[in-house]
Design an enzyme around this catalytic site. Structure first.
Site, PDB file in Angstrom:
ATOM      1  N   PHE A  56      -1.433   4.141  15.117  1.00 55.61           N
ATOM      2  CA  PHE A  56      -0.802   4.887  14.015  1.00 55.61           C
ATOM      3  C   PHE A  56      -0.047   3.904  13.134  1.00 55.61           C
ATOM      4  O   PHE A  56       0.818   3.176  13.601  1.00 55.61           O
ATOM      5  CB  PHE A  56       0.174   5.952  14.531  1.00 55.61           C
ATOM      6  CG  PHE A  56       0.793   6.732  13.406  1.00 55.61           C
ATOM      7  CD1 PHE A  56       0.118   7.799  12.826  1.00 55.61           C
ATOM      8  CD2 PHE A  56       2.036   6.381  12.885  1.00 55.61           C
ATOM      9  CE1 PHE A  56       0.669   8.509  11.761  1.00 55.61           C
ATOM     10  CE2 PHE A  56       2.595   7.085  11.822  1.00 55.61           C
ATOM     11  CZ  PHE A  56       1.912   8.154  11.262  1.00 55.61           C
ATOM     12  N   ASP A  98       2.624  -4.428  14.138  1.00 50.81           N
ATOM     13  CA  ASP A  98       3.396  -3.286  13.632  1.00 50.81           C
ATOM     14  C   ASP A  98       4.462  -2.941  14.666  1.00 50.81           C
ATOM     15  O   ASP A  98       4.175  -2.321  15.688  1.00 50.81           O
ATOM     16  CB  ASP A  98       2.437  -2.113  13.389  1.00 50.81           C
ATOM     17  CG  ASP A  98       3.146  -0.852  12.890  1.00 50.81           C
ATOM     18  OD1 ASP A  98       4.392  -0.822  12.919  1.00 50.81           O
ATOM     19  OD2 ASP A  98       2.443   0.099  12.482  1.00 50.81           O
ATOM     20  N   LYS A 132      11.717   1.961  11.301  1.00 50.11           N
ATOM     21  CA  LYS A 132      12.487   3.024  11.953  1.00 50.11           C
ATOM     22  C   LYS A 132      13.925   2.657  12.354  1.00 50.11           C
ATOM     23  O   LYS A 132      14.864   3.126  11.763  1.00 50.11           O
ATOM     24  CB  LYS A 132      11.720   3.539  13.172  1.00 50.11           C
ATOM     25  CG  LYS A 132      10.465   4.321  12.783  1.00 50.11           C
ATOM     26  CD  LYS A 132       9.885   5.087  13.943  1.00 50.11           C
ATOM     27  CE  LYS A 132       8.898   6.146  13.483  1.00 50.11           C
ATOM     28  NZ  LYS A 132       7.529   5.670  13.264  1.00 50.11           N
TER      29      LYS A 132
END
Ligand SMILES: *Cc1c(COP(=O)(O)O)cnc(C)c1O
Length: 407
Positions: free
Chosen positions: A139, A226, A255
């Site tokens: 993702f 990532d 995040k």
């Protein structure tokens, strides 16, 4: 704890676009790893805003820093120097061993920048059709390019044509990767989450990461990790790949970096740091003083309060408590993850546990249909970890004991 007489009733929101399946509560305030809803019920936050609220809620140092910053400057544009950008960039470079940072506002933006770097890295070498190797169950976000890089067909459905230039292989399969490289000479980068988050807490193995580093060196490829979800101390090191003793060329972050203030960053090493020149990339909001201050303060508090060690220790305690509570239970496939990034895979879809946990005063998520995900704030205490396990274990036991409901 939860007031027994108040029922859960969804607030109506006829004007908000219906893009989320929401739980029937609205939160009003928080303190540490606890949040309260508008009806006064209290919840232990095992979700941390999806691995975002590094310092928990209402952290006194973060609140003071943000108050101070709001009274000075929130935004200026990148027409001018923003000294806080250099301050945060220098810190991220010191922690990662990389050299330069581009700031943006979210995870998908950080990944978009990484993908642009991968393409230009190819063009700079005379490769007009650069391709990027990506992975099953990955993702990377929901923009057109990042959903194309994502490995979940549900994320892509309805949004074709997808962006071309991605070659997909299974995670942790170095043979498949070698074959893909042989079949696709235009590949310029290998792009993966060090630990897949939305895909179900699936770690890239240490030996696989080391092999990738070697392959990228041999073939002059960019290794792009990532760490939007698994970075910023969550696993007990600053960045999850540091467990493998490797250094990537490109590392998107987002995040947890701002403890809740929107922020994204792409951290690059020598090979990638000069790929973008003036005019190649930009963003209006990216690197604004408020977000930079949030990043600087988050990293400072993590250091002074020992939150890496806390994530490692309390995460191990939480994992052990869950493993102990669920030991031998048929239906539990695996408890996995590292630090405060944990997944409990069951043998059946378990989305219903979201609501049941909420009713039991616990916030968490279920991802990849069958994986209960815990990504709480890094300030979580041992007692709170024990409390998460105490609330969660009986729910899982009851869920697995119940006759399977119709799909
Ligand atoms: C959440 C996430 C993204 C997307 O971040 P947004 O801020 O939602 O755009 C990208 N990659 C990973 C690994 C993520 O967990």
């Amino acid at each position: 704890m939860n007031a027994p007489d108040s029922s859960f009733a969804a607030p109506t929101e006829p004007h908000v676009m219906q893009t989320y399946g929401r739980l029937p509560i609205a939160l009003s305030h928080g303190e540490g790893a606890w949040v309260w809803d508008t009806a006064g019920r209290r919840y232990l936050d095992g979700l941390g805003g999806i691995a975002v609220n590094t310092l928990g809620h209402n952290h006194p140092k973060l609140v003071a820093a943000l108050r101070d910053q709001v009274g000075k400057l929130i935004h200026t544009s990148n027409y001018y120097h923003v000294p806080l950008q250099e301050q945060l960039a220098a810190k991220l470079c010191a922690l990662s061993g990389l050299t330069n940072v581009f700031f943006c506002n979210s995870g998908l933006e950080a990944n978009e920048a990484a993908l642009k770097i991968a393409r230009k890295y190819g063009h700079d070498r005379g490769n007009a059709n650069p391709e990027v190797i990506v992975f099953e169950k990955a993702f990377h976000g929901r923009s057109i390019a990042t959903l194309s890089a994502t490995g979940n067909p549900k994320v892509q459905a309805g949004f074709g044509p997808l962006v071309p230039g991605f070659v997909r292989v299974p995670l942790n399969d170095i043979e498949a990767l070698r074959q893909a490289l042989a079949a696709h000479p235009d590949v310029t980068a290998i792009f993966l989450e060090t630990i897949q988050g939305e895909g179900g807490i699936n770690p890239a193995r240490i030996d696989f990461l080391k092999d990738l580093r070697k392959l990228c060196d041999e073939h002059d490829l960019l290794l792009m990790l990532d760490e939007v979800q698994c970075g910023i101390g969550r696993t007990g090191k600053w960045f999850a790949h540091q467990w493998a003793g490797i250094v990537p060329d490109v590392m998107p972050l987002a995040k947890g970096l701002g403890s809740g203030v929107p922020i994204g960053a792409v951290v690059c090493g020598d090979k990638a740091a000069k790929v973008f020149g003036p005019g190649n990339h930009g963003t209006t909001f990216g690197g604004n003083p408020l977000a930079m201050r949030a990043g600087v303060e988050t990293l400072a508090v993590m250091e002074t309060d020992g939150l890496l060690a806390n994530a490692a220790t309390v995460g191990a305690e939480l994992k052990a408590a869950i493993e102990h509570g669920l030991a031998g239970l048929p239906g539990v496939v695996e408890v996995r993850g590292q630090g405060l990034m944990l997944g409990i895979e069951l043998d059946r879809p378990c989305g219903v546990l979201l609501t049941q946990a909420m009713e039991a005063g616990l916030l968490l998520s279920v991802t990849a249909d069958k994986v209960i995900r815990l990504v709480p704030p890094l300030i979580l205490t041992s007692a709170e970890a024990a409390e998460i396990a105490a609330r969660l274990v009986p729910l899982v036991k009851a869920f697995l004991a119940a006759p399977a409901s119709a799909p």
